[in-house]
Scaffold this motif. Structure first.
Motif, PDB file in Angstrom:
ATOM      1  N   ASP A  16      81.253 -14.881 -24.684  1.00 47.18           N
ATOM      2  CA  ASP A  16      80.931 -14.279 -23.484  1.00 47.18           C
ATOM      3  C   ASP A  16      79.631 -13.305 -23.450  1.00 47.18           C
ATOM      4  OD1 ASP A  16      83.643 -15.136 -23.425  1.00 47.18           O
ATOM      5  OD2 ASP A  16      84.137 -13.189 -21.986  1.00 47.18           O
ATOM      6  N   THR A 121      86.434  -8.743 -18.302  1.00 40.98           N
ATOM      7  CA  THR A 121      86.618  -9.612 -17.280  1.00 40.98           C
ATOM      8  C   THR A 121      87.199  -8.530 -16.130  1.00 40.98           C
ATOM      9  OG1 THR A 121      89.142  -9.648 -17.640  1.00 40.98           O
ATOM     10  CG2 THR A 121      87.575 -11.198 -18.856  1.00 40.98           C
ATOM     11  N   LYS A 123      89.814  -8.950 -14.567  1.00 43.78           N
ATOM     12  CA  LYS A 123      91.403  -8.595 -14.432  1.00 43.78           C
ATOM     13  C   LYS A 123      92.026  -7.832 -15.643  1.00 43.78           C
ATOM     14  CE  LYS A 123      92.622 -13.718 -13.556  1.00 43.78           C
ATOM     15  NZ  LYS A 123      93.372 -15.017 -13.963  1.00 43.78           N
ATOM     16  N   TRP A 147      81.300 -10.930 -15.230  1.00 37.00           N
ATOM     17  CA  TRP A 147      82.589 -11.520 -14.975  1.00 37.00           C
ATOM     18  C   TRP A 147      83.108 -11.419 -13.555  1.00 37.00           C
ATOM     19  CZ3 TRP A 147      84.715 -15.638 -16.565  1.00 37.00           C
ATOM     20  CH2 TRP A 147      84.627 -16.114 -18.046  1.00 37.00           C
ATOM     21  N   ARG A 148      82.480 -10.487 -12.899  1.00 34.62           N
ATOM     22  CA  ARG A 148      82.938 -10.017 -11.340  1.00 34.62           C
ATOM     23  C   ARG A 148      81.590 -10.700 -10.418  1.00 34.62           C
ATOM     24  NH1 ARG A 148      84.092  -4.281 -13.225  1.00 34.62           N
ATOM     25  NH2 ARG A 148      82.258  -3.591 -11.681  1.00 34.62           N
ATOM     26  N   TRP A 150      79.277 -13.725 -11.698  1.00 31.98           N
ATOM     27  CA  TRP A 150      78.838 -15.033 -11.991  1.00 31.98           C
ATOM     28  C   TRP A 150      79.750 -16.086 -11.356  1.00 31.98           C
ATOM     29  CZ3 TRP A 150      77.945 -14.638 -17.938  1.00 31.98           C
ATOM     30  CH2 TRP A 150      79.111 -14.556 -18.428  1.00 31.98           C
ATOM     31  N   THR A 151      79.456 -17.251 -11.410  1.00 28.28           N
ATOM     32  CA  THR A 151      80.512 -18.285 -10.687  1.00 28.28           C
ATOM     33  C   THR A 151      81.003 -19.150 -11.979  1.00 28.28           C
ATOM     34  OG1 THR A 151      78.412 -19.853 -10.895  1.00 28.28           O
ATOM     35  CG2 THR A 151      78.902 -19.006  -8.883  1.00 28.28           C
ATOM     36  N   MET A 152      80.817 -18.735 -13.137  1.00 26.65           N
ATOM     37  CA  MET A 152      81.406 -19.318 -14.519  1.00 26.65           C
ATOM     38  C   MET A 152      82.942 -19.068 -14.427  1.00 26.65           C
ATOM     39  SD  MET A 152      78.241 -19.669 -17.313  1.00 26.65           S
ATOM     40  CE  MET A 152      77.850 -17.893 -16.976  1.00 26.65           C
ATOM     41  N   LYS A 153      83.956 -19.941 -14.937  1.00 28.28           N
ATOM     42  CA  LYS A 153      85.154 -19.481 -14.604  1.00 28.28           C
ATOM     43  C   LYS A 153      85.990 -19.859 -16.043  1.00 28.28           C
ATOM     44  CE  LYS A 153      84.827 -18.827 -10.257  1.00 28.28           C
ATOM     45  NZ  LYS A 153      85.090 -17.517  -9.616  1.00 28.28           N
ATOM     46  N   SER A 154      85.393 -20.629 -17.189  1.00 26.73           N
ATOM     47  CA  SER A 154      86.037 -20.852 -18.255  1.00 26.73           C
ATOM     48  C   SER A 154      85.030 -21.013 -19.693  1.00 26.73           C
ATOM     49  CB  SER A 154      86.663 -22.401 -18.177  1.00 26.73           C
ATOM     50  OG  SER A 154      85.715 -23.327 -17.855  1.00 26.73           O
ATOM     51  N   ARG A 155      85.678 -21.213 -20.632  1.00 22.15           N
ATOM     52  CA  ARG A 155      85.021 -21.186 -22.044  1.00 22.15           C
ATOM     53  C   ARG A 155      84.090 -22.514 -21.836  1.00 22.15           C
ATOM     54  NH1 ARG A 155      86.194 -18.345 -26.176  1.00 22.15           N
ATOM     55  NH2 ARG A 155      85.592 -19.618 -27.584  1.00 22.15           N
ATOM     56  N   ASP A 157      82.713 -23.722 -19.403  1.00 17.17           N
ATOM     57  CA  ASP A 157      81.498 -23.503 -18.177  1.00 17.17           C
ATOM     58  C   ASP A 157      80.339 -22.548 -19.305  1.00 17.17           C
ATOM     59  OD1 ASP A 157      82.573 -24.593 -16.233  1.00 17.17           O
ATOM     60  OD2 ASP A 157      83.281 -22.596 -15.314  1.00 17.17           O
TER      61      ASP A 157
END
Length: 402
Positions: A16, A121, A123, A147-148, A150-155, A157
């Motif tokens: 991350d 994150t 969450k 994390w609040r 960018w558009t990346m959602k996963s590892r 990405d």
């Protein structure tokens, strides 16, 4: 949007934060200074972290040794409160965040940064813990939480993003657990743990032996406390950090300190996590055992109330608040009597207090014995009971009259 010229990022060397460095430069056209807190997570996690940060695009990387201060100035005061979040969790992640965020702010002010960034994150609890500290210590600094944004959602990405920037990483898409370690504990989330009906496999645990593999013979450890602070183990004087480090090794061998819980996060959702706190479990149990010897009923009850309240204050990231300082001061006052020796038996996941002694002990064998004594007149108990139950007697009489 305020123009950001220099930002200090709380950096771990993981996937991350490795992606955050180039993203910050791309989005804000700013200098990125990496900050790494050594809170006892181990040499393996810190190996090559400076080179990783520079390779990701950081202008510099500062590794700050916080191990001793973490134990002396955070863990020890917290232990005196007896805080257990939701009755089980020894708060290993929560207790590390204030010192990490504080040191990050100090570096930012030192290097003249105008912003702080973290890899938490949207969450989780940590975003609140970091940003509450930022607000308390440097409200003038801007805060960036990628994390609040960018558009990346996963590892996947993140891995693809790093590849597009030609930035090397040792991370892979196959990593299934999210872990966080410090001198006090290591946490595990993700993978099969996202199903609360799935038993954790042995690959989840990294510090402690399973109960099946733990020794079949018990081991005894002696802990010496002075005013609530651990000063010696098995007769050998140690610094607080060295004592914790030693007990981590001893207790882990016996499978001590594993918990598997579903907890209530501050943001409202429940999460399932596995935690390993071997040495901390031994110290906490020993200190609680010492309390039973030296605190009277009212003092012990008050300490229990402090522990309950402070567990939420700490979990919620409110270390730098008046209520936290008041509760810590109260616990510190009660802990002045916590001097003595406790012997703990380690066996198959258990850390059991089996011996205790203190110069401040309120225990009197002469009064509590089941044998004949000359110090206690049992007839006196009748008057005590009549007065203690007087309100119940009056209520019953009132009911009969009506």
């Amino acid at each position: 949007m305020t123009q950001i010229k220099k930002v200090v990022l709380a950096y771990s060397g993981g996937l991350d934060t490795s992606a955050i460095i180039p993203w910050l430069k791309e989005q804000h056209d700013c200098e990125v200074v990496a900050f790494v807190a050594d809170v006892g997570q181990g040499a393996e996690e810190l190996e090559g972290v400076e080179a990783k940060a520079i390779a990701s695009g950081a202008s510099s990387c500062h590794v700050v040794d916080l191990k001793d201060a973490f134990v002396s100035e955070y863990i020890n005061p917290i232990l005196k409160t007896g805080a257990l979040y939701e009755g089980t969790y020894l708060l290993g992640t929560a207790m590390a965040r204030p010192i990490i965020a504080k040191a990050q702010v100090e570096l930012a002010l030192k290097v003249g940064a105008d912003a702080l960034a973290h890899g938490c994150t949207g969450k989780g609890n940590d975003q609140v813990r970091f940003e509450s500290t930022y607000a308390a210590l440097a409200p003038e600094l801007s805060v960036i939480a990628p994390w609040r944004e960018w558009t990346m959602k996963s590892r996947t990405d993140l891995l693809n993003y790093l590849a597009s920037k030609n930035i090397p990483t040792t991370a892979s898409a196959e990593k299934i657990y999210s872990r966080d370690a410090n001198a006090w504990h290591i946490s595990h989330e993700g993978g099969e743990l996202e199903d609360p009906y799935c038993e954790p496999s042995e690959q989840v645990w990294t510090w402690t032996q399973s109960l099946e593999q733990a020794p079949n013979e018990a081991q005894y450890v002696s802990l010496q406390f002075e005013a609530g602070v651990l000063t010696a183990v098995d007769g050998e004087s140690m610094t607080p950090y060295n004592a914790l480090n030693y007990l981590n090794g001893v207790a882990a061998k016996h499978g001590v300190g594993r918990i598997d819980i579903v907890e209530n996060r501050l943001v409202g959702m429940k999460s399932r996590g596995c935690y390993e706190t071997p040495g901390g479990t031994v110290i906490n149990n020993a200190l609680r055992g010492l309390e039973t010897l030296v605190l009277d009923k009212a003092a012990f009850k008050f300490r229990e109330q402090i522990g309950l309240e402070f567990s939420h204050v700490l979990y919620d990231g409110r270390w730098f608040t008046p209520v936290a300082q008041a509760q810590l001061a109260a616990a510190e006052s009660l802990a002045q009597a916590l001097t003595g020796e406790i012997v703990v038996k380690l066996y198959k996941g258990h850390a059991t207090v089996v011996k205790r002694q203190s110069p401040n002990s309120l225990y009197s064998e002469a009064f509590s014995t089941f044998e004949e004594d000359e110090v206690y007149n049992q007839k006196h108990a009748e008057g005590f009971i009549r007065l203690f139950s007087l309100s119940s007697r009056i209520a019953a009489m009132h009911k009969e009259q009506n």
